[in-house]
Design a protein around this motif. Structure first.
Motif, PDB file in Angstrom:
ATOM      1  N   ASP A   1       0.026   9.560   2.311  1.00 39.94           N
ATOM      2  CA  ASP A   1       0.272   8.371   3.021  1.00 39.94           C
ATOM      3  C   ASP A   1       0.232   8.614   4.473  1.00 39.94           C
ATOM      4  O   ASP A   1       0.738   9.745   5.126  1.00 39.94           O
ATOM      5  N   THR A  23       8.726   8.968  -1.322  1.00 38.80           N
ATOM      6  CA  THR A  23       8.628  10.225  -0.539  1.00 38.80           C
ATOM      7  C   THR A  23      10.036  11.193  -1.195  1.00 38.80           C
ATOM      8  O   THR A  23       9.828  12.356  -1.020  1.00 38.80           O
ATOM      9  N   ASP A  29       2.585  12.562  -2.562  1.00 45.79           N
ATOM     10  CA  ASP A  29       3.440  11.300  -2.213  1.00 45.79           C
ATOM     11  C   ASP A  29       2.212  10.480  -1.757  1.00 45.79           C
ATOM     12  O   ASP A  29       1.296  10.860  -0.923  1.00 45.79           O
TER      13      ASP A  29
HETATM   14 MG    MG Z   1       7.124   7.377   1.764  1.00 44.72          MG
END
Ligand code: MG
Ligand code: ADP
Length: 217
Positions: free
Chosen positions: A41, A18, A87
């Motif tokens: 995510d 991230t 991400d």
């Molecule tokens: Mg992460």
């Protein structure tokens, strides 16, 4: 022009996916590029980061529900952006990770220079090899994160990286409080101003190397 897609992936939680995705996206956006962070995510850490303030320069969208259809969903967005940075969750074999790697031009794998982290990252190499069946042009680079230069451990672990089978990006990220601060403030590293000058240089060098890798793609 169609967006260049970068998937930030690793099996290991806490490797810096991230952080790397948001720093890179922030740097590209500060350069005037149209950037989307596709947060795949389910923990939605990137969405939370951007929600901490009002100043994150790239758009951040939750796409975690797309699962194995992520690559198709992104196709609809490629005209609206210059870069899409995905991400991803800490799960090399998750359908959403496979779909991200299928969509991507470049996979970036952040690794902390510790043997434990490297061992855990082997699964993502397998996922990248598998993704190339459907996406033969997929490039991949390891990105050393939380680098502590001039330590014996860093030297030993960096020595192991060539065996890993994925080339190393020359640029890396050192361990810096500035990277945690900009997450807390919801901004890019540039938003911290002169107190983060070294961090800005580091992130910009990484961004330039990534832009160079994706030139002509
Ligand atoms: Mg992460
Ligand atoms: N280069 C760095 N310097 C300082 N802290 C970092 C760095 N990279 C990551 N972190 C911190 O380490 C933790 C895990 O990073 P994160 O980006 O959330 O990893 P992942 O997304 O792979 O789980 C976070 O608290 C983050 O702020």
């Amino acid at each position: 022009m169609s967006a260049k897609i970068i998937a930030v992936v690793n099996q290991k939680g806490g490797a810096g996916k991230t952080t790397l995705a948001m720093l890179l996206a922030g740097s590209l956006a500060e350069r005037g590029k149209r950037v989307l962070v596709a947060d795949a995510d389910a923990q939605n850490t990137a969405v939370h980061w951007a929600g901490m303030g009002t100043g994150f320069p790239a758009e951040v969208q939750d796409v975690s529900g797309e699962e194995s259809k992520l690559h198709k969903a992104l196709r609809k967005l490629t005209d609206a952006f210059d870069y899409i940075v995905i991400d991803s969750p800490p799960a090399a074999t998750a359908p959403v990770t496979a779909s991200a790697l299928r969509a991507a031009h470049l996979a970036l794998v952040p690794v902390i220079p510790s043997p434990l982290d490297l061992w855990a990252s082997v699964r993502i190499r397998e996922a990248i090899v598998l993704a190339r069946h459907k996406n033969p042009q997929l490039e991949a680079r390891l990105v050393v994160n939380q680098m502590q230069p001039n330590t014996l451990l860093a030297r030993e672990v960096l020595g192991m990286l060539p065996e890993f089978g994925i080339p190393l990006l020359a640029a890396n990220l050192k361990s810096r409080t500035a990277y945690r601060q900009c997450a807390a403030l919801g901004g890019s590293i540039h938003s911290l101003g002169s107190r983060a000058a070294l961090a800005v240089m580091e992130v910009d060098a990484l961004r330039r190397e990534v832009e160079e890798l994706l030139r002509g793609r």
